[in-house]
Write a protein that holds these residues in place. Structure first.
Motif, PDB file in Angstrom:
ATOM      1  N   ILE A  48       0.811  -1.228   0.000  1.00 10.03           N
ATOM      2  CA  ILE A  48       0.000   0.000   0.000  1.00 10.03           C
ATOM      3  C   ILE A  48       0.843   1.277   0.000  1.00 10.03           C
ATOM      4  O   ILE A  48       0.461   2.260  -0.619  1.00 10.03           O
ATOM      5  N   HIS A  49       2.032   1.266   0.649  1.00 10.11           N
ATOM      6  CA  HIS A  49       2.810   2.506   0.675  1.00 10.11           C
ATOM      7  C   HIS A  49       3.219   2.948  -0.729  1.00 10.11           C
ATOM      8  O   HIS A  49       3.290   4.132  -1.013  1.00 10.11           O
ATOM      9  N   SER A  50       3.450   1.981  -1.621  1.00  9.93           N
ATOM     10  CA  SER A  50       3.866   2.359  -2.981  1.00  9.93           C
ATOM     11  C   SER A  50       2.735   3.023  -3.763  1.00  9.93           C
ATOM     12  O   SER A  50       2.988   3.693  -4.768  1.00  9.93           O
ATOM     13  N   VAL A  51       1.498   2.870  -3.298  1.00  8.72           N
ATOM     14  CA  VAL A  51       0.376   3.535  -3.973  1.00  8.72           C
ATOM     15  C   VAL A  51       0.500   5.061  -3.828  1.00  8.72           C
ATOM     16  O   VAL A  51      -0.031   5.825  -4.635  1.00  8.72           O
ATOM     17  N   ALA A  52       1.257   5.519  -2.796  1.00 14.45           N
ATOM     18  CA  ALA A  52       1.483   6.967  -2.632  1.00 14.45           C
ATOM     19  C   ALA A  52       2.158   7.534  -3.883  1.00 14.45           C
ATOM     20  O   ALA A  52       1.790   8.619  -4.360  1.00 14.45           O
ATOM     21  N   CYS A  53       3.128   6.807  -4.448  1.00 14.35           N
ATOM     22  CA  CYS A  53       3.818   7.261  -5.671  1.00 14.35           C
ATOM     23  C   CYS A  53       2.838   7.316  -6.829  1.00 14.35           C
ATOM     24  O   CYS A  53       2.865   8.236  -7.647  1.00 14.35           O
ATOM     25  N   LEU A  54       2.001   6.316  -6.854  1.00 16.04           N
ATOM     26  CA  LEU A  54       1.018   6.229  -7.932  1.00 16.04           C
ATOM     27  C   LEU A  54       0.048   7.418  -7.876  1.00 16.04           C
ATOM     28  O   LEU A  54      -0.287   8.012  -8.904  1.00 16.04           O
ATOM     29  N   ILE A  55      -0.374   7.790  -6.667  1.00 17.27           N
ATOM     30  CA  ILE A  55      -1.292   8.924  -6.528  1.00 17.27           C
ATOM     31  C   ILE A  55      -0.572  10.226  -6.904  1.00 17.27           C
ATOM     32  O   ILE A  55      -1.097  11.042  -7.647  1.00 17.27           O
ATOM     33  N   ARG A  56       0.656  10.399  -6.424  1.00 21.88           N
ATOM     34  CA  ARG A  56       1.342  11.669  -6.682  1.00 21.88           C
ATOM     35  C   ARG A  56       1.807  11.804  -8.136  1.00 21.88           C
ATOM     36  O   ARG A  56       1.704  12.862  -8.726  1.00 21.88           O
ATOM     37  N   PHE A  57       2.317  10.710  -8.704  1.00 23.05           N
ATOM     38  CA  PHE A  57       2.928  10.824 -10.040  1.00 23.05           C
ATOM     39  C   PHE A  57       2.168  10.116 -11.153  1.00 23.05           C
ATOM     40  O   PHE A  57       2.580  10.163 -12.310  1.00 23.05           O
ATOM     41  N   GLY A  58       1.073   9.424 -10.819  1.00 21.26           N
ATOM     42  CA  GLY A  58       0.316   8.714 -11.851  1.00 21.26           C
ATOM     43  C   GLY A  58       0.961   7.384 -12.208  1.00 21.26           C
ATOM     44  O   GLY A  58       2.025   7.028 -11.712  1.00 21.26           O
ATOM     45  N   THR A  87      -1.914  -7.105 -18.687  1.00 19.11           N
ATOM     46  CA  THR A  87      -2.658  -7.352 -19.923  1.00 19.11           C
ATOM     47  C   THR A  87      -3.889  -6.471 -20.126  1.00 19.11           C
ATOM     48  O   THR A  87      -4.250  -6.164 -21.255  1.00 19.11           O
ATOM     49  N   VAL A  88      -4.520  -6.048 -19.037  1.00 23.83           N
ATOM     50  CA  VAL A  88      -5.874  -5.537 -19.204  1.00 23.83           C
ATOM     51  C   VAL A  88      -5.974  -4.065 -19.600  1.00 23.83           C
ATOM     52  O   VAL A  88      -6.684  -3.715 -20.531  1.00 23.83           O
ATOM     53  N   LEU A  89      -5.201  -3.187 -18.914  1.00 26.32           N
ATOM     54  CA  LEU A  89      -5.507  -1.765 -19.035  1.00 26.32           C
ATOM     55  C   LEU A  89      -4.541  -1.017 -19.950  1.00 26.32           C
ATOM     56  O   LEU A  89      -3.353  -1.290 -19.974  1.00 26.32           O
ATOM     57  N   THR A  90      -5.052  -0.038 -20.649  1.00 22.36           N
ATOM     58  CA  THR A  90      -4.197   0.754 -21.533  1.00 22.36           C
ATOM     59  C   THR A  90      -4.276   2.237 -21.200  1.00 22.36           C
ATOM     60  O   THR A  90      -3.547   3.039 -21.746  1.00 22.36           O
ATOM     61  N   TYR A  91      -5.161   2.624 -20.311  1.00 26.53           N
ATOM     62  CA  TYR A  91      -5.430   4.021 -20.023  1.00 26.53           C
ATOM     63  C   TYR A  91      -4.591   4.456 -18.820  1.00 26.53           C
ATOM     64  O   TYR A  91      -4.528   3.742 -17.833  1.00 26.53           O
ATOM     65  N   PRO A  92      -3.884   5.606 -18.865  1.00 28.11           N
ATOM     66  CA  PRO A  92      -3.057   5.981 -17.718  1.00 28.11           C
ATOM     67  C   PRO A  92      -3.860   6.616 -16.575  1.00 28.11           C
ATOM     68  O   PRO A  92      -4.928   7.166 -16.815  1.00 28.11           O
ATOM     69  N   MET A  93      -3.328   6.528 -15.360  1.00 24.30           N
ATOM     70  CA  MET A  93      -3.916   7.285 -14.250  1.00 24.30           C
ATOM     71  C   MET A  93      -3.133   8.584 -14.122  1.00 24.30           C
ATOM     72  O   MET A  93      -1.909   8.561 -14.042  1.00 24.30           O
ATOM     73  N   PRO A  94      -3.812   9.737 -14.125  1.00 28.02           N
ATOM     74  CA  PRO A  94      -3.091  11.012 -14.091  1.00 28.02           C
ATOM     75  C   PRO A  94      -2.481  11.290 -12.721  1.00 28.02           C
ATOM     76  O   PRO A  94      -2.972  10.798 -11.711  1.00 28.02           O
TER      77      PRO A  94
END
Ligand code: HEC
Length: 145
Positions: free
Chosen positions: A70-80, A90-97
């Motif tokens: 879960i801590h690594s999700v912080a990077c995902l939220i801040r930097f997409g 395999t599934v997703l092609t759309y980026p998270m901003p």
């Protein structure tokens, strides 16, 4: 009724009213996280966290929202995140901003909310570990995971 007895009676009634108002209190430890989720995440991941099919991943019982990850999700939220997702390439092609404006405290509160809702039980965020993780996020090239 004697005035003394009446006074005692009123005190008892007021105490009962006070105690019953305490027990009906709506206890929600993740109020800010829930609110921030509704403002910043819900438009994509939906109120029930189930996402939108192949476009937006579900946050329900997510391998990201475990004590270990879960801590690594912080990077995902801040930097997409761009893709592929390390847990499912395999599934997703759309980026998270990226959401640069959220503070460390706000990210912590969001993570405490989603990590303990939607069928996840990641426990609570360690603020020291969160700050360390945020200062060591992968750079943009590496963030394509
Ligand atoms: C504009 C839409 C959008 C918004 C807003 C958004 N996300 Fe995402 N999110 C995505 C997409 C798309 C992915 C998958 C990206 C990929 O794998 O390439 C994703 C991936 C994720 C993942 C990884 C889950 C997985 O299985 O891949 C988590 C956790 C997550 N988002 C949490 C959040 C949180 C928390 C917020 C709010 C702070 C948020 N997202 C806001 C679109 C969004």
């Amino acid at each position: 009724m004697k005035p003394k007895f009446l006074l005692g009676f009123i005190v008892v009634i007021l105490s009962i009213a006070y105690i019953s108002s305490l027990s009906s209190c709506d206890y929600n430890p993740h109020r800010q996280g829930e609110w921030l989720y509704s403002q910043h995440c819900q438009s994509c991941h939906m109120a029930d966290g189930k996402g939108l099919g192949e476009l937006i991943p579900t946050l329900n019982e997510s391998p990201w929202l475990t004590t270990a990850n879960i801590h690594s999700v912080a990077c995902l939220i801040r930097f997409g995140i761009k893709k592929p997702d390390p847990f499912d390439s395999t599934v997703l092609t759309y980026p998270m901003p990226p959401l640069y404006d959220l503070s460390e405290t706000e990210i912590t509160n969001i993570l405490n909310y989603i990590g303990n809702h939607f069928g996840n039980s990641a426990g609570y965020i360690n603020p020291v570990k969160l700050n360390e993780t945020l200062s060591n996020c992968p750079n943009e090239e590496e963030r394509k995971w």
